[in-house]
Design a protein around this motif. Structure first.
Motif, PDB file in Angstrom:
ATOM      1  N   ASP A   1      18.958  -5.326  -4.534  1.00  0.00           N
ATOM      2  CA  ASP A   1      19.888  -6.272  -4.041  1.00  0.00           C
ATOM      3  C   ASP A   1      19.056  -6.687  -2.707  1.00  0.00           C
ATOM      4  O   ASP A   1      18.742  -5.757  -1.846  1.00  0.00           O
ATOM      5  CB  ASP A   1      21.162  -5.605  -3.609  1.00  0.00           C
ATOM      6  N   ALA A   2      18.824  -7.852  -2.282  1.00  0.00           N
ATOM      7  CA  ALA A   2      17.852  -8.329  -1.173  1.00  0.00           C
ATOM      8  C   ALA A   2      18.683  -8.275   0.089  1.00  0.00           C
ATOM      9  O   ALA A   2      18.292  -7.791   1.120  1.00  0.00           O
ATOM     10  CB  ALA A   2      17.720  -9.963  -1.339  1.00  0.00           C
ATOM     11  N   ASN A   3      19.984  -8.023   0.046  1.00  0.00           N
ATOM     12  CA  ASN A   3      20.927  -7.812   1.257  1.00  0.00           C
ATOM     13  C   ASN A   3      21.003  -6.427   1.468  1.00  0.00           C
ATOM     14  O   ASN A   3      21.135  -6.332   2.832  1.00  0.00           O
ATOM     15  CB  ASN A   3      22.357  -8.772   1.113  1.00  0.00           C
ATOM     16  N   THR A   4      21.529  -5.673   0.793  1.00  0.00           N
ATOM     17  CA  THR A   4      21.745  -4.155   0.937  1.00  0.00           C
ATOM     18  C   THR A   4      20.834  -3.385   0.665  1.00  0.00           C
ATOM     19  O   THR A   4      20.564  -2.048   1.047  1.00  0.00           O
ATOM     20  CB  THR A   4      23.164  -4.070  -0.123  1.00  0.00           C
ATOM     21  N   GLY A   5      19.609  -3.716  -0.373  1.00  0.00           N
ATOM     22  CA  GLY A   5      18.763  -2.940  -0.597  1.00  0.00           C
ATOM     23  C   GLY A   5      19.027  -1.908  -1.858  1.00  0.00           C
ATOM     24  O   GLY A   5      18.265  -0.998  -2.272  1.00  0.00           O
ATOM     25  N   LYS A   6      20.335  -1.714  -2.116  1.00  0.00           N
ATOM     26  CA  LYS A   6      20.693  -0.696  -3.135  1.00  0.00           C
ATOM     27  C   LYS A   6      19.895  -1.413  -4.601  1.00  0.00           C
ATOM     28  O   LYS A   6      20.089  -2.496  -4.822  1.00  0.00           O
ATOM     29  CB  LYS A   6      22.013  -0.961  -3.311  1.00  0.00           C
ATOM     30  N   ARG A   7      19.609  -0.463  -5.355  1.00  0.00           N
ATOM     31  CA  ARG A   7      19.148  -0.602  -6.679  1.00  0.00           C
ATOM     32  C   ARG A   7      20.059  -0.587  -7.751  1.00  0.00           C
ATOM     33  O   ARG A   7      20.982   0.437  -7.927  1.00  0.00           O
ATOM     34  CB  ARG A   7      17.823   0.396  -6.886  1.00  0.00           C
ATOM     35  N   SER A   8      20.117  -1.497  -8.706  1.00  0.00           N
ATOM     36  CA  SER A   8      21.167  -1.378  -9.781  1.00  0.00           C
ATOM     37  C   SER A   8      20.392  -1.481 -11.123  1.00  0.00           C
ATOM     38  O   SER A   8      19.333  -1.995 -11.223  1.00  0.00           O
ATOM     39  CB  SER A   8      22.225  -2.161  -9.651  1.00  0.00           C
ATOM     40  N   ILE A   9      21.139  -1.407 -12.314  1.00  0.00           N
ATOM     41  CA  ILE A   9      20.644  -1.605 -13.681  1.00  0.00           C
ATOM     42  C   ILE A   9      21.496  -2.450 -14.395  1.00  0.00           C
ATOM     43  O   ILE A   9      22.668  -2.114 -14.450  1.00  0.00           O
ATOM     44  CB  ILE A   9      20.741  -0.214 -14.354  1.00  0.00           C
ATOM     45  N   PRO A  10      21.272  -3.701 -14.757  1.00  0.00           N
ATOM     46  CA  PRO A  10      22.004  -4.373 -15.662  1.00  0.00           C
ATOM     47  C   PRO A  10      22.202  -3.894 -16.847  1.00  0.00           C
ATOM     48  O   PRO A  10      21.357  -3.281 -17.572  1.00  0.00           O
ATOM     49  CB  PRO A  10      21.375  -5.995 -15.918  1.00  0.00           C
ATOM     50  N   ILE A  11      23.664  -3.634 -17.381  1.00  0.00           N
ATOM     51  CA  ILE A  11      23.912  -2.982 -18.592  1.00  0.00           C
ATOM     52  C   ILE A  11      24.616  -3.961 -19.510  1.00  0.00           C
ATOM     53  O   ILE A  11      25.473  -3.437 -20.494  1.00  0.00           O
ATOM     54  CB  ILE A  11      24.718  -1.583 -18.288  1.00  0.00           C
ATOM     55  N   GLY A  12      24.800  -5.013 -19.486  1.00  0.00           N
ATOM     56  CA  GLY A  12      25.296  -5.994 -20.304  1.00  0.00           C
ATOM     57  C   GLY A  12      26.113  -7.295 -19.593  1.00  0.00           C
ATOM     58  O   GLY A  12      25.881  -7.497 -18.557  1.00  0.00           O
ATOM     59  N   TYR A  13      26.579  -8.160 -20.503  1.00  0.00           N
ATOM     60  CA  TYR A  13      27.539  -9.031 -19.885  1.00  0.00           C
ATOM     61  C   TYR A  13      28.912  -9.030 -20.183  1.00  0.00           C
ATOM     62  O   TYR A  13      29.178  -8.277 -21.082  1.00  0.00           O
ATOM     63  CB  TYR A  13      26.861 -10.461 -20.552  1.00  0.00           C
TER      64      TYR A  13
ATOM     65  N   LEU B   1      27.240 -18.363 -14.531  1.00  0.00           N
ATOM     66  CA  LEU B   1      27.779 -19.636 -14.837  1.00  0.00           C
ATOM     67  C   LEU B   1      29.093 -19.594 -14.923  1.00  0.00           C
ATOM     68  O   LEU B   1      29.865 -18.484 -15.000  1.00  0.00           O
ATOM     69  CB  LEU B   1      26.882 -20.222 -15.965  1.00  0.00           C
ATOM     70  N   THR B   2      29.810 -20.931 -14.929  1.00  0.00           N
ATOM     71  CA  THR B   2      31.244 -20.977 -14.811  1.00  0.00           C
ATOM     72  C   THR B   2      31.656 -21.890 -15.851  1.00  0.00           C
ATOM     73  O   THR B   2      32.068 -22.987 -15.624  1.00  0.00           O
ATOM     74  CB  THR B   2      31.972 -21.327 -13.590  1.00  0.00           C
ATOM     75  N   PRO B   3      32.061 -21.439 -17.274  1.00  0.00           N
ATOM     76  CA  PRO B   3      32.412 -22.348 -18.212  1.00  0.00           C
ATOM     77  C   PRO B   3      34.051 -22.576 -18.147  1.00  0.00           C
ATOM     78  O   PRO B   3      34.548 -21.591 -18.443  1.00  0.00           O
ATOM     79  CB  PRO B   3      32.088 -21.754 -19.417  1.00  0.00           C
ATOM     80  N   ASP B   4      34.649 -23.609 -18.084  1.00  0.00           N
ATOM     81  CA  ASP B   4      36.046 -24.063 -17.958  1.00  0.00           C
ATOM     82  C   ASP B   4      36.862 -22.946 -17.111  1.00  0.00           C
ATOM     83  O   ASP B   4      37.911 -22.274 -17.649  1.00  0.00           O
ATOM     84  CB  ASP B   4      36.647 -24.061 -19.329  1.00  0.00           C
ATOM     85  N   GLY B   5      36.417 -22.547 -16.073  1.00  0.00           N
ATOM     86  CA  GLY B   5      37.060 -21.768 -15.340  1.00  0.00           C
ATOM     87  C   GLY B   5      36.708 -20.138 -15.469  1.00  0.00           C
ATOM     88  O   GLY B   5      37.167 -19.502 -14.407  1.00  0.00           O
ATOM     89  N   ALA B   6      36.290 -19.930 -16.212  1.00  0.00           N
ATOM     90  CA  ALA B   6      35.920 -18.500 -16.684  1.00  0.00           C
ATOM     91  C   ALA B   6      34.456 -18.050 -15.897  1.00  0.00           C
ATOM     92  O   ALA B   6      33.875 -19.001 -15.859  1.00  0.00           O
ATOM     93  CB  ALA B   6      35.991 -18.100 -18.010  1.00  0.00           C
ATOM     94  N   GLN B   7      34.248 -16.830 -15.731  1.00  0.00           N
ATOM     95  CA  GLN B   7      32.982 -16.635 -15.073  1.00  0.00           C
ATOM     96  C   GLN B   7      32.165 -15.612 -16.106  1.00  0.00           C
ATOM     97  O   GLN B   7      32.708 -14.462 -16.422  1.00  0.00           O
ATOM     98  CB  GLN B   7      33.065 -15.937 -13.648  1.00  0.00           C
ATOM     99  N   VAL B   8      31.053 -15.678 -16.280  1.00  0.00           N
ATOM    100  CA  VAL B   8      30.204 -15.059 -16.876  1.00  0.00           C
ATOM    101  C   VAL B   8      29.398 -14.184 -15.903  1.00  0.00           C
ATOM    102  O   VAL B   8      28.655 -14.707 -15.112  1.00  0.00           O
ATOM    103  CB  VAL B   8      29.242 -15.602 -17.973  1.00  0.00           C
ATOM    104  N   THR B   9      29.441 -12.762 -16.081  1.00  0.00           N
ATOM    105  CA  THR B   9      28.695 -12.049 -14.593  1.00  0.00           C
ATOM    106  C   THR B   9      27.924 -10.938 -15.443  1.00  0.00           C
ATOM    107  O   THR B   9      28.246 -10.559 -16.443  1.00  0.00           O
ATOM    108  CB  THR B   9      29.939 -11.377 -13.706  1.00  0.00           C
ATOM    109  N   ILE B  10      26.999 -10.545 -14.842  1.00  0.00           N
ATOM    110  CA  ILE B  10      26.264  -9.284 -15.152  1.00  0.00           C
ATOM    111  C   ILE B  10      26.758  -8.213 -14.709  1.00  0.00           C
ATOM    112  O   ILE B  10      27.074  -8.131 -13.635  1.00  0.00           O
ATOM    113  CB  ILE B  10      24.887  -9.379 -14.613  1.00  0.00           C
ATOM    114  N   ARG B  11      27.204  -7.207 -15.816  1.00  0.00           N
ATOM    115  CA  ARG B  11      27.635  -6.057 -15.575  1.00  0.00           C
ATOM    116  C   ARG B  11      26.356  -4.895 -14.980  1.00  0.00           C
ATOM    117  O   ARG B  11      25.413  -5.044 -15.682  1.00  0.00           O
ATOM    118  CB  ARG B  11      28.238  -5.528 -16.618  1.00  0.00           C
ATOM    119  N   SER B  12      26.594  -4.134 -13.964  1.00  0.00           N
ATOM    120  CA  SER B  12      25.499  -3.327 -13.761  1.00  0.00           C
ATOM    121  C   SER B  12      26.027  -1.861 -13.273  1.00  0.00           C
ATOM    122  O   SER B  12      27.245  -2.033 -12.913  1.00  0.00           O
ATOM    123  CB  SER B  12      24.636  -3.976 -12.664  1.00  0.00           C
ATOM    124  N   ILE B  13      25.090  -1.024 -13.166  1.00  0.00           N
ATOM    125  CA  ILE B  13      25.629   0.273 -12.584  1.00  0.00           C
ATOM    126  C   ILE B  13      24.445   0.430 -11.587  1.00  0.00           C
ATOM    127  O   ILE B  13      23.345   0.399 -11.553  1.00  0.00           O
ATOM    128  CB  ILE B  13      25.695   1.290 -13.545  1.00  0.00           C
TER     129      ILE B  13
END
Length: 199
Positions: free
Chosen positions: A141-153, A174-186
């Motif tokens: 993360d450019a702001n916090t410096g914390k490292r994470s691993i994307p684990i799916g959508y 992206l935001t299709p019809d009011g819903a949001q698709v986000t990257i899940r990470s740990i």
């Protein structure tokens, strides 16, 4: 012109040969406990060099890795080479670059960080456990410096939908019809803690 036709035929032939090279366990879905148990090494690494070459009728890539953190295995090695199936190499007779893409295969990127589970093979090579299942991209993360691993959508149906507390940041794609698709990470630190509990 005929070089392009030959390159296309070679790429198709290489893709067809993947089933010969792939190990049977790579087709099975592996849990974190399986990856941890099977791996001889578990490391957080940065890819510092890559070189494609022919190995028989397949193209493989030697990925030179700098060990940033060792979790399991040879802690003394600061660098090692991981062999992955696929890549780009010059055809020995035609002297043109040929690219081999492997469905379900893993491809590293130069100067990027990864968490990887690897196995020391009898011939001395290190290979990923479970094909691409043994490779996780690490993002900072450019702001916090914390490292994470994307684990799916995950598709969020409304703003009040929340994720489990084990998941880290969720940047919107992206935001299709009011819903949001986000990257899940740990967070990487949390993933390492989980792995260490399985050792």
């Amino acid at each position: 012109m005929w070089h392009d036709a030959i390159k296309n035929i070679l790429v198709a032939a290489c893709i067809g040969l993947v089933s010969v090279f792939a190990r049977a366990d790579s087709a099975q879905e592996l849990a974190l406990s399986d990856l941890t148990r099977i791996a001889d090494r578990i490391d957080v690494v940065r890819c510092v060099a890559m070189a494609g070459r022919w190995q028989g009728k397949n193209i493989v890539t030697d990925n030179r890795l700098l060990v940033l953190q060792n979790i399991k295995g040879a802690a003394y090695a600061q660098q090692f080479t991981l062999l992955t199936l696929g890549g780009t190499a010059s055809h020995p007779k035609l002297k043109v670059p040929v690219k081999m893409v492997v469905p379900g295969g893993a491809a590293l990127n130069l100067d990027k960080e990864f968490l990887l589970f690897s196995k020391h093979m009898p011939n001395g090579d290190y290979q990923l456990v479970g094909f691409s299942q043994g490779l996780f991209s690490v993002e900072t993360d450019a702001n916090t410096g914390k490292r994470s691993i994307p684990i799916g959508y995950k598709l969020l149906t409304n703003q009040s939908d929340t994720q489990s507390t084990i998941l880290g940041p969720t940047p919107t794609l992206l935001t299709p019809d009011g819903a949001q698709v986000t990257i899940r990470s740990i967070y990487l630190d949390e993933m390492i803690e989980r792995i260490q509990k399985l050792l």
